[in-house]
Structure formats: C-alpha cells, structure tokens
Design a protein around this motif. Structure first.
Motif, short mmCIF file in Angstrom:
data_model
loop_
_atom_site.label_atom_id
_atom_site.label_comp_id
_atom_site.label_asym_id
_atom_site.label_seq_id
_atom_site.Cartn_x
_atom_site.Cartn_y
_atom_site.Cartn_z
N PHE A 121 0.72 -1.22 -0.05
CA PHE A 121 -0.09 -0.06 -0.04
C PHE A 121 0.78 1.42 -0.08
CE2 PHE A 121 -2.75 -3.27 1.67
CZ PHE A 121 -4.12 -3.10 0.69
N VAL A 122 2.29 1.13 0.39
CA VAL A 122 3.05 2.44 0.22
C VAL A 122 3.08 3.03 -1.16
CG1 VAL A 122 5.35 1.79 0.18
CG2 VAL A 122 4.71 3.64 1.74
N PRO A 123 3.13 2.24 -2.04
CA PRO A 123 3.33 2.97 -3.44
C PRO A 123 2.09 3.88 -3.86
CG PRO A 123 3.62 0.72 -3.44
CD PRO A 123 3.36 0.80 -2.45
N GLY A 124 0.91 3.58 -3.30
CA GLY A 124 -0.05 4.52 -3.65
C GLY A 124 -0.10 5.86 -2.79
N MET A 125 0.35 5.72 -1.60
CA MET A 125 0.66 6.76 -0.72
C MET A 125 1.91 7.64 -1.28
SD MET A 125 0.51 5.20 3.30
CE MET A 125 -0.84 4.14 3.60
N MET A 126 2.75 6.95 -1.88
CA MET A 126 3.91 7.68 -2.46
C MET A 126 3.63 8.55 -3.65
SD MET A 126 6.73 4.43 -2.28
CE MET A 126 8.03 5.58 -3.19
N ARG A 128 0.62 9.89 -4.32
CA ARG A 128 -0.19 10.97 -3.66
C ARG A 128 0.57 12.04 -2.84
NH1 ARG A 128 -3.38 6.59 -2.61
NH2 ARG A 128 -3.19 6.87 -0.40
N HIS A 129 1.73 11.60 -2.36
CA HIS A 129 2.69 12.40 -1.41
C HIS A 129 1.80 12.75 -0.34
CE1 HIS A 129 5.94 13.27 -3.72
NE2 HIS A 129 6.64 14.05 -2.83
N ALA A 130 1.33 11.48 0.20
CA ALA A 130 0.64 11.72 1.39
C ALA A 130 0.18 10.30 2.05
CB ALA A 130 -0.74 12.48 1.42
N GLY A 131 0.20 10.08 3.51
CA GLY A 131 -0.09 8.95 3.82
C GLY A 131 0.47 8.67 5.67
N ASN A 132 -0.24 7.82 6.01
CA ASN A 132 0.20 7.27 7.34
C ASN A 132 0.33 5.96 7.39
OD1 ASN A 132 0.57 9.39 10.04
ND2 ASN A 132 -1.15 10.45 8.58
N ILE A 133 1.29 5.37 8.23
CA ILE A 133 1.56 4.12 8.62
C ILE A 133 1.82 3.92 10.09
CG2 ILE A 133 3.06 2.00 8.33
CD1 ILE A 133 3.36 2.94 5.42
N ILE A 134 1.07 3.16 10.83
CA ILE A 134 1.35 2.79 12.13
C ILE A 134 1.33 1.17 12.46
CG2 ILE A 134 0.22 3.02 14.40
CD1 ILE A 134 -1.05 5.74 13.76
N ASN A 135 2.26 1.09 13.12
CA ASN A 135 2.55 -0.24 13.38
C ASN A 135 2.32 -0.50 15.04
OD1 ASN A 135 3.44 -0.78 10.68
ND2 ASN A 135 5.62 0.03 11.35
N ILE A 136 1.33 -1.32 15.47
CA ILE A 136 1.34 -1.77 16.68
C ILE A 136 2.33 -2.62 17.17
CG2 ILE A 136 -0.16 -2.58 18.49
CD1 ILE A 136 -1.18 -0.08 17.02
N SER A 137 3.32 -2.20 18.00
CA SER A 137 4.54 -2.92 18.40
C SER A 137 4.37 -3.23 19.95
CB SER A 137 5.73 -1.93 18.28
OG SER A 137 6.95 -2.93 18.65
N TYR A 172 8.03 11.52 0.82
CA TYR A 172 6.93 11.50 0.13
C TYR A 172 5.71 11.99 0.78
CZ TYR A 172 9.76 8.60 -3.14
OH TYR A 172 10.67 8.23 -3.79
N GLY A 173 5.92 12.73 2.05
CA GLY A 173 4.83 13.12 2.61
C GLY A 173 4.07 12.03 3.87
N ILE A 174 4.91 10.74 3.93
CA ILE A 174 4.12 9.70 4.40
C ILE A 174 4.89 9.65 5.89
CG2 ILE A 174 3.93 7.29 4.89
CD1 ILE A 174 4.30 7.58 1.60
N ARG A 175 4.31 9.61 6.95
CA ARG A 175 4.56 9.49 8.40
C ARG A 175 4.59 8.25 8.90
NH1 ARG A 175 1.99 11.77 12.32
NH2 ARG A 175 0.25 12.31 11.15
#
Length: 250
Positions: A121-126, A128-137, A172-175
């Motif tokens: 899913f990160v290619p689509g965020m790249m 659009r230059h926007a997106g968030n990814i959160i991992n529950i560690s 790419y504006g992704i956090r």
C-alpha cells in the motif's frame, strides 16, 4: 471520507481502533484472519455504520494473500490513506525450548506482515505524497523480558524498522510511527490467570493495565494533523512499563 486499513481488526485493540475511526467518519477496511469469528461484531458495526465499514479475510503473514487483498482493496477504493498493522501474536518460551515453527510464525505475523502490508500500500501513498503508517509494537520491543525471546526479537525488529521506514518515506509526505503498549485489557491478556493479571496491574506505576480504547486514542492522534511533526517514533502507551532501571526502591 478518508480510508484506513486496520489488521487484526476483529478483536482487542484492532476492534477499538476500528470503532474509534468509524465514530470520527473514517471509512474502515477491517482485515481479519478469521471472518467467521468476526462476523457477529462486523454485522453490529454494519448495522450502525453501513457501508462505512468493510471486512476482508486475509492472512497478513502470507504474501499471496496480502497481494490478493491489495488488489481487491485498490479495485474497490480510490485510495488508502492510512494502514495500521495491528495483527500480532505472543509466544512465550525459553529460547532452547522454542520450536522452529513457533519462531517462524512469530516473525511472520509480528514482522513480516508489516513488510507485506507496507509493500502493498505504500506505493499509492507515495504517488499522492501523503499517508500514514502505524505499527502496533510493544514495550517488549524496547527492553528484554523473561521467557519472551521470540516476542522480544520480533517487536525489537519493529522498533528499528519504523525509523528506517520514516527516513525513506518522509520525502513522500508519509509519516510512520509505532505504538508500544504494555499489558492491555484484550481477550489475549484476559486469558492469563488472575495471579498474573494482578501482578501486571500491581507492577505498573499507575496500578492498572491499559484499556484498548486508550491505545485507539493514541492511534487516532498519530494519524491526525495534530501529530503532523511526529514520525519515526516509538510512542509508549504502556502504563509506565519501561521507565524503571530495575534498581531497588531506596
């Protein structure tokens, strides 16, 4: 309406996050390992939110399954704004007593799934230059524990993976951030004996364990614009676990 994928969304922290984002007008795509087990709660959510919520059965540790899931989601929705990789398992054992199969499964569910979901899913965020990814560690990814070598290793991998991902995708504006809970009042934790549950409560500086809704609140904050300067972080939500040196009280 923004779209979010939450893995392990049928129970525990994943379900609380699903409810939190639905209540705030997000479209939630629930990824669950066993759709039959999650069907009741899914129907309840559909009764309340209608087509604002969707559910897919997918083994997020399996590359082919995640690729098929991504194809379905990308066909159905114009974009995915946020991915929360919440699916995970716990394995407890001394290292020399741990089976190879248990080690591999822990690494697959707790680490490989993050790789697969990001890759999908990160290619689509790249683009659009926007997106968030959160991992529950877990706080177990920051420190060592007795009888948790596989779990500590898997969550420890996620601790550094989030930094690498944040460096690579920030342009790419992704956090990208981790949430590191301690003991949390999920069905998995409730499977412990009363003695174990009491020990976790008593050892916390706050003398209680976290509720799943509290983890959901942290996730919602990290995705929001209020957290726009936060990336590459392991954000503790552990009721104070991990702040002690281990030295005795004086």
């Amino acid at each position: 309406m923004s779209n979010i994928i939450i893995t392990g969304a049928g129970t525990g922290m994943g379900l609380s996050m699903t409810k939190k984002f639905l209540a705030n007008d997000w479209h939630v795509i629930m990824a669950v390992r066993n759709a039959a087990k999650a069907e009741k709660v899914y129907q309840e959510l559909q009764d309340q939110y209608g087509d604002q919520v969707a559910m897919y059965q997918v083994d997020v540790s399996n590359g082919q399954a995640v690729a098929k899931f991504a194809e379905q989601v990308n066909t159905q929705y114009n974009q995915v704004d946020t991915v929360i990789s919440n699916a995970g398992i716990f394995t407890g054992s001394l290292l020399h007593e741990l089976s190879k199969e248990a080690w591999d499964k822990t690494m697959a569910v707790d680490v490989k799934s993050i790789f697969l979901m990001t890759k999908a899913f990160v290619p689509g965020m790249m683009a659009r230059h926007a997106g968030n990814i959160i991992n529950i560690s877990s706080v177990a990814g920051l420190l060592g524990d007795y009888n948790m070598p596989a779990y500590n290793a898997a969550k420890g991998a996620g601790t550094n993976l989030v930094r690498s991902m944040a460096l690579d995708y920030g342009q790419y504006g992704i956090r990208v951030n981790n949430i590191n809970p301690g003991a949390t009042n999920t069905p998995m934790f409730q499977g412990n004996s009363e003695e174990v549950k009491a020990a976790y409560r008593n050892d916390s500086p706050l003398k209680r364990i976290a509720e799943p809704e509290e983890i959901a609140n942290v996730a919602y904050f990290l995705v929001s614009d209020q957290a726009s300067a936060i990336t590459g972080q392991n954000v503790g939500a552990s009721m104070g676990y991990g702040i002690w040196t281990g030295q005795p009280k004086q």
